[in-house]
Design a protein around this motif. Structure first.
Motif, PDB file in Angstrom:
ATOM      1  N   ARG D 307      20.037  29.594  58.595  1.00  0.00           N
ATOM      2  CA  ARG D 307      20.580  30.724  57.821  1.00  0.00           C
ATOM      3  C   ARG D 307      21.238  31.705  58.781  1.00  0.00           C
ATOM      4  O   ARG D 307      20.883  31.773  59.960  1.00  0.00           O
ATOM      5  CB  ARG D 307      19.456  31.444  57.066  1.00  0.00           C
ATOM      6  N   LYS D 308      22.152  32.480  58.235  1.00  0.00           N
ATOM      7  CA  LYS D 308      22.836  33.481  59.040  1.00  0.00           C
ATOM      8  C   LYS D 308      21.954  34.715  59.199  1.00  0.00           C
ATOM      9  O   LYS D 308      21.380  35.198  58.226  1.00  0.00           O
ATOM     10  CB  LYS D 308      24.143  33.908  58.354  1.00  0.00           C
ATOM     11  N   THR D 309      21.919  35.237  60.415  1.00  0.00           N
ATOM     12  CA  THR D 309      21.193  36.481  60.609  1.00  0.00           C
ATOM     13  C   THR D 309      21.823  37.271  61.755  1.00  0.00           C
ATOM     14  O   THR D 309      22.922  36.932  62.209  1.00  0.00           O
ATOM     15  CB  THR D 309      19.695  36.235  60.854  1.00  0.00           C
ATOM     16  N   VAL D 310      21.131  38.298  62.189  1.00  0.00           N
ATOM     17  CA  VAL D 310      21.629  39.100  63.316  1.00  0.00           C
ATOM     18  C   VAL D 310      20.521  39.228  64.356  1.00  0.00           C
ATOM     19  O   VAL D 310      19.342  39.075  64.052  1.00  0.00           O
ATOM     20  CB  VAL D 310      22.083  40.503  62.860  1.00  0.00           C
ATOM     21  N   HIS D 311      20.935  39.502  65.570  1.00  0.00           N
ATOM     22  CA  HIS D 311      19.969  39.780  66.620  1.00  0.00           C
ATOM     23  C   HIS D 311      19.422  41.196  66.468  1.00  0.00           C
ATOM     24  O   HIS D 311      20.110  42.083  65.962  1.00  0.00           O
ATOM     25  CB  HIS D 311      20.630  39.656  68.003  1.00  0.00           C
ATOM     26  N   THR D 312      18.206  41.401  66.907  1.00  0.00           N
ATOM     27  CA  THR D 312      17.625  42.745  66.810  1.00  0.00           C
ATOM     28  C   THR D 312      18.431  43.737  67.632  1.00  0.00           C
ATOM     29  O   THR D 312      18.472  44.926  67.319  1.00  0.00           O
ATOM     30  CB  THR D 312      16.171  42.743  67.302  1.00  0.00           C
ATOM     31  N   GLY D 314      21.717  43.418  68.233  1.00  0.00           N
ATOM     32  CA  GLY D 314      23.142  43.358  67.964  1.00  0.00           C
ATOM     33  C   GLY D 314      23.710  41.959  68.050  1.00  0.00           C
ATOM     34  O   GLY D 314      23.254  41.113  68.841  1.00  0.00           O
ATOM     35  N   GLY D 315      24.695  41.678  67.210  1.00  0.00           N
ATOM     36  CA  GLY D 315      25.363  40.392  67.252  1.00  0.00           C
ATOM     37  C   GLY D 315      24.816  39.415  66.227  1.00  0.00           C
ATOM     38  O   GLY D 315      23.638  39.450  65.869  1.00  0.00           O
ATOM     39  N   ASN D 316      25.692  38.533  65.764  1.00  0.00           N
ATOM     40  CA  ASN D 316      25.308  37.539  64.767  1.00  0.00           C
ATOM     41  C   ASN D 316      24.579  36.365  65.397  1.00  0.00           C
ATOM     42  O   ASN D 316      24.697  36.100  66.590  1.00  0.00           O
ATOM     43  CB  ASN D 316      26.548  37.039  64.032  1.00  0.00           C
ATOM     44  N   ALA D 317      23.843  35.651  64.568  1.00  0.00           N
ATOM     45  CA  ALA D 317      23.107  34.486  65.036  1.00  0.00           C
ATOM     46  C   ALA D 317      22.787  33.608  63.847  1.00  0.00           C
ATOM     47  O   ALA D 317      22.899  34.014  62.697  1.00  0.00           O
ATOM     48  CB  ALA D 317      21.814  34.909  65.729  1.00  0.00           C
ATOM     49  N   ASP D 318      22.419  32.377  64.130  1.00  0.00           N
ATOM     50  CA  ASP D 318      21.802  31.538  63.115  1.00  0.00           C
ATOM     51  C   ASP D 318      20.307  31.495  63.389  1.00  0.00           C
ATOM     52  O   ASP D 318      19.858  31.713  64.510  1.00  0.00           O
ATOM     53  CB  ASP D 318      22.380  30.109  63.164  1.00  0.00           C
ATOM     54  N   ILE D 319      19.545  31.228  62.344  1.00  0.00           N
ATOM     55  CA  ILE D 319      18.102  31.156  62.558  1.00  0.00           C
ATOM     56  C   ILE D 319      17.529  29.988  61.789  1.00  0.00           C
ATOM     57  O   ILE D 319      17.937  29.681  60.667  1.00  0.00           O
ATOM     58  CB  ILE D 319      17.410  32.485  62.159  1.00  0.00           C
ATOM     59  N   VAL D 320      16.595  29.313  62.436  1.00  0.00           N
ATOM     60  CA  VAL D 320      15.799  28.259  61.801  1.00  0.00           C
ATOM     61  C   VAL D 320      14.341  28.614  62.065  1.00  0.00           C
ATOM     62  O   VAL D 320      13.975  28.871  63.204  1.00  0.00           O
ATOM     63  CB  VAL D 320      16.118  26.876  62.414  1.00  0.00           C
ATOM     64  N   THR D 321      13.568  28.676  61.031  1.00  0.00           N
ATOM     65  CA  THR D 321      12.167  29.034  61.239  1.00  0.00           C
ATOM     66  C   THR D 321      11.324  27.774  61.265  1.00  0.00           C
ATOM     67  O   THR D 321      11.080  27.146  60.228  1.00  0.00           O
ATOM     68  CB  THR D 321      11.677  29.979  60.130  1.00  0.00           C
ATOM     69  N   THR D 322      10.942  27.386  62.463  1.00  0.00           N
ATOM     70  CA  THR D 322      10.025  26.249  62.555  1.00  0.00           C
ATOM     71  C   THR D 322       8.606  26.799  62.456  1.00  0.00           C
ATOM     72  O   THR D 322       8.392  27.934  62.061  1.00  0.00           O
ATOM     73  CB  THR D 322      10.238  25.501  63.889  1.00  0.00           C
TER      74      THR D 322
END
Lengths: 358, 358, 358, 358
Positions: D307-312, D314-322
């Motif tokens: 899923r699309k998210t942001v860094h704490t 600043g800046g965009n990131a993708d995230i996968v929660t394992t």
């Protein structure tokens, strides 16, 4: 919450300033089916009413209570009881002279610092006028306590003059202008207080509240002890500077063996205490003995003798508080103290019923 | 609620008996980002710890505090702080002799009447052991108040012996076993208390709490006045029988002109009070002056001198309370009183911030 | 407490029955210095007032609000604000026919079981008349939230008829008698509701509340989550049977990837959410997105179609509720829902300010 | 208060994070003399425990409850009950990958905004791990309700798949991994959820709570209605997005005559309702009918699908929660919902006893 609600189950929420259109309160948590009408409340308000003798403020506040809700066909319904007294005798002009000065001993300065402005007319919310609502709520609390509980108060010290406790006579309390249980002191106090009044000065007092017939088991440790809640209730009355239970501050000077309230069993199997240094509570829970609490009231801060103060907008000033003030606010604090004690006891009666079945 | 929670925004919920596996509390409402570790709390617990001198109970309760939650990387997170102390030195056998008798002055009788049974081991929930958690919570409250507030307590009377206030020296407080600010009295009290102790008796005390640096504006009229909440907080400490603020009971004997704390403007435009009979609160709101409160502690009820009592199941008896008791519980009440005052001030600091922006 | 107080710091305590002399409330905890007069409140009461169109009750309740305290020179003082509306149009005779029967769907039976008696005139305390005080308190709450928060409600379903959300137009809400944001549905509903009304029937509704401009950070986990407090607030409105936040019940059918409100960083460094299934709260704390809540209102229980019931003193009966009732109480629930949401947000704004500095 | 206490008389105060040394709670207000031991609580915790089937998280949390206070000789004493579970299986390393990103749907972003920092390990305080304490408290609440009240929950919808209510069988609930009362749906859901799980996705659910044997008269209007308090209680459970009572949102589509729960008198003089659209409450007070509440749980936010998210920072990131997550947190929400309903009912039982004598 900003502090205008008192109690956990028997809850009083108060509003109103001395010079607004009305003061009032909401009493929530009252059990249904209790007989209640305005007369039940008015009788206690009349005890607090100013202008009854030359020893209290000459303001004319008839303080006629109205029940706005919660009573149907003269019985409580379980719904919140709205009470209101319309303000009648408000002479705001009396306060023009002091609107730009802080009256020493009053809340003028602290309200100004906290709220950034103040309603200077008669003290606004900080006026002792709000205590009328405590008395009204206390009348309802008494109804919950029922006739088994006899709760009454008396002035036991005026200025430096203490009563002689050996002369204590509850009947005397209603027969002098001071709620004084010692007929001899009552006579002496007349002269003393006339002098105080004529000098434009004021004096303090100590009030004792006693409640007999309170069942054992009321009070909720650890923090909401019966004595702790009484202490808060009484200290929250304007001008109160000290509260004690039973032997109170004198207990500090006692030895353990003298302080112990020894116990004996009566022939009927009930327990008897041989003294009451505890003032009716052990571990914060009522023991069945009389609840005994005292509180100290400072002298009225509104006096005709000039005092040093400052202007609200800077600079020194002198201040004289004219107007119609009580030379000893402690007198009218007697029914207020009774009422607060009644509220605490009623609240804990309901709390005990909830947890322990009464 | 049955009374084990204290405070409105800074909230302490306590649990635990003297002879169970642990005592603990939850401190809720703490602002995030405050530096906190176990050492910050332990230092205050050590002041309350018994067995430090021959003048306190010889129980060995190391009282090692554990922080279970609410702190991450040595900072508060805003989540509730769980605190716990495991009970170590519990000699339940000490209580076999009294399990069937009510100890006069203790909560044995009232707990039995209220709850229908009691945990007789060391008083169960009514044990003053719970005050360790007040001290722990108070350490966190101090963090909220910050360094501008200096809050400290002292024993100003032991038994009938009062200090000489002219000799008041805060430095002395840490240098004698009594938290006594008067070095001369401290020496005299040693002899007095040794005698009390050897006779198996006990004695009462008066503690004074002072807080300087408290900003003007704390306190929430009408019922939740700063002084009313202090009164409740201090009266809720086990064995306390009286609380007073500022001039306290002495205020009753004053004239209005003597009691008035006159005001002057300093050159910098700030307000100066020429006296502090009010004890730092006017109308229930802090004035910026020092908060001054005193409370009276009764003599320890557990004494080796036989007293009359009754059996729990009927019949008269004598009772002697052996075990390891404080001859003057007032001593260890000093850090407890400080802690309760800190909790009240922190709570009102947050409340003021909410309504008035701090 | 018996449940007539709402909120932790912004606190509303309500009283009054539909057929007593007055209804009122006390609003405590309001910050000082906020501009407030009766007109600020009246405008919202007028939205709730019956008799404005043929689609609401034809009772004439002018609902003129009086401010009794807490405001001085058109600014809040920090003291509790007493509000009151005198009851004018009380036709108690309307209720003679039903005083001995329980109206299905009303609180008649449960009040009777709980309190042992009931004020049958217009439902007594259970009357939706009390919601006028919610609206009045909500007007003050809005003042605390300030202009940055735009809080408004709309009817999104009447009976089985839902709006088309693609036609959502906030301007339409003020232009039809239903607070309907879909102009096409509004026209259709007229015919539908006329039919319901003429048949003596009633219908339910769904209301949506949206609040934009709510800062991130409001809400107090674990139990006092913003969404939990909203749920309580809305469910406490008479006749409400369901509450949902964001995607609500539809969220149950979603997959995790579809439900996730993905996040992106805007060029200015602020965070943007790509959807709002959460309805503006995550973990019970506002995210800065729009708060979106919906609640379902059951059809008015007072209908002219005979229903089976029982007598209060035994035996079966039929009942027809005549009088002047709303065919769809959901309509007038719109300003009530807005008000309750405003109260929750104002309360949490103050709470956040206390703990986290706002 | 910052929201970690629930209830008025039956009060639960909770603390603890998923990766700290322990989680716990204090249950205050419990009547004395109730039989209670750890086994009474453990049985409900075991229902909530993860890792029992492949359909819940594979974390191994034995969740062994310890009673730290308030129970003596297997009976409640009336003192606060301290409960604690030590955290065992905390793999903080699982969270290193996400410590600098906000997980969509989780409280990461809002905690960060509110508190300025966050304990990223397992969600810290926002972790659903705290619900173990709700379940523990609920076990005590059930003891107060007694055996007359049968309170149970079931999953009535998983993802888009609803049960067939005609097949409702309470016995089936214990015989499948979903607390599903419809044996046919239970089989179908296995396949559905296996697919969800294998895709790294998640799904939502709807839970229904029923309580029979609840006496008429519980609930405290105006604000603390039984249904309002249930709504808050259920909405406060992590991931819940909607709550409804009785006919709930469907009530909006009903006519007044269809919605009315008609009443008849039985031969024994008791009252019978011919339907239960109200869900057991009228005017916020229990009617004696079954209490019926439903709540919607969103799909687990921790998913293996990017899923699309942001860094704490600043800046965009993708995230996968394992990690070890529930594909449908709604399953384990069943015992949590039961517990919260039990807490509300127990609280109102005590409140009713206080005001109306039970």
């Amino acid at each position: 919450m900003s502090g205008n609600t008192f109690g956990t189950l028997f809850r009083v929420t108060s509003y109103g300033e001395s010079h607004g259109p009305a003061i009032g309160c909401v009493v929530d948590g009252v059990p249904p089916g209790i007989s209640l009408n305005e007369g039940d409340i008015q009788v206690y308000l009349d005890k607090r009413r100013p202008g009854r003798t030359r020893f209290t403020s000459q303001r004319r506040e008839p303080d006629v209570i109205k029940i706005l809700s919660g009573v149907f066909e003269n019985k409580t319904t379980g719904a919140p009881i709205g009470l209101m007294i319309e303000n009648i005798d408000t002479r705001s002009k009396d306060y023009d002279a002091i609107k730009d000065k802080f009256r020493p001993g009053h809340a003028d300065y602290t309200y100004f610092k906290k709220y950034g402005a103040r309603d200077y007319r008669g003290g606004g919310r900080s006026s002792a006028r709000e205590t009328a609502m405590r008395v009204a709520a206390g009348a309802i609390a008494r109804k919950i306590l029922g006739e088994r509980v006899i709760l009454r108060g008396a002035l036991v010290q005026m200025g430096p003059h203490k009563i002689d406790r050996n002369r204590w006579d509850w009947n005397a309390v209603g027969e002098n202008p001071f709620f004084c249980p010692d007929p001899v002191s009552a006579v002496e106090w007349e002269e003393f207080l006339d002098d105080v009044r004529k000098r434009g000065s004021s004096t303090g007092a100590v009030i004792e509240i006693q409640a007999s017939g309170v069942p054992a088991g009321l009070g909720a440790p650890t923090f909401d002890r019966l004595d702790a809640d009484l202490a808060k209730a009484l200290m929250s009355i304007p001008a109160v500077k000290g509260v004690e239970i039973g032997a109170g501050f004198d207990a500090a000077a006692l030895s353990g063996e003298d302080n112990a309230d020894e116990m004996r069993m009566r022939e009927d199997g009930s327990v008897e205490f041989l003294s009451n240094n505890a003032g009716g509570t052990l571990g914060g829970i009522s023991s069945g003995q009389d609840i005994v609490a005292r509180f100290a009231v400072k002298p009225t801060s509104s006096i005709a003798i000039p005092r040093k103060t400052v202007h609200t907008h800077g600079g020194n000033a002198d201040i004289v508080t004219t107007g119609r003030h009580d030379p000893c606010v402690g007198i009218r604090a007697v029914p207020v103290g009774e009422a607060m004690a009644a509220c605490v006891l009623a609240d804990h009666l309901l709390r005990d019923k909830a947890q322990c079945g009464g």
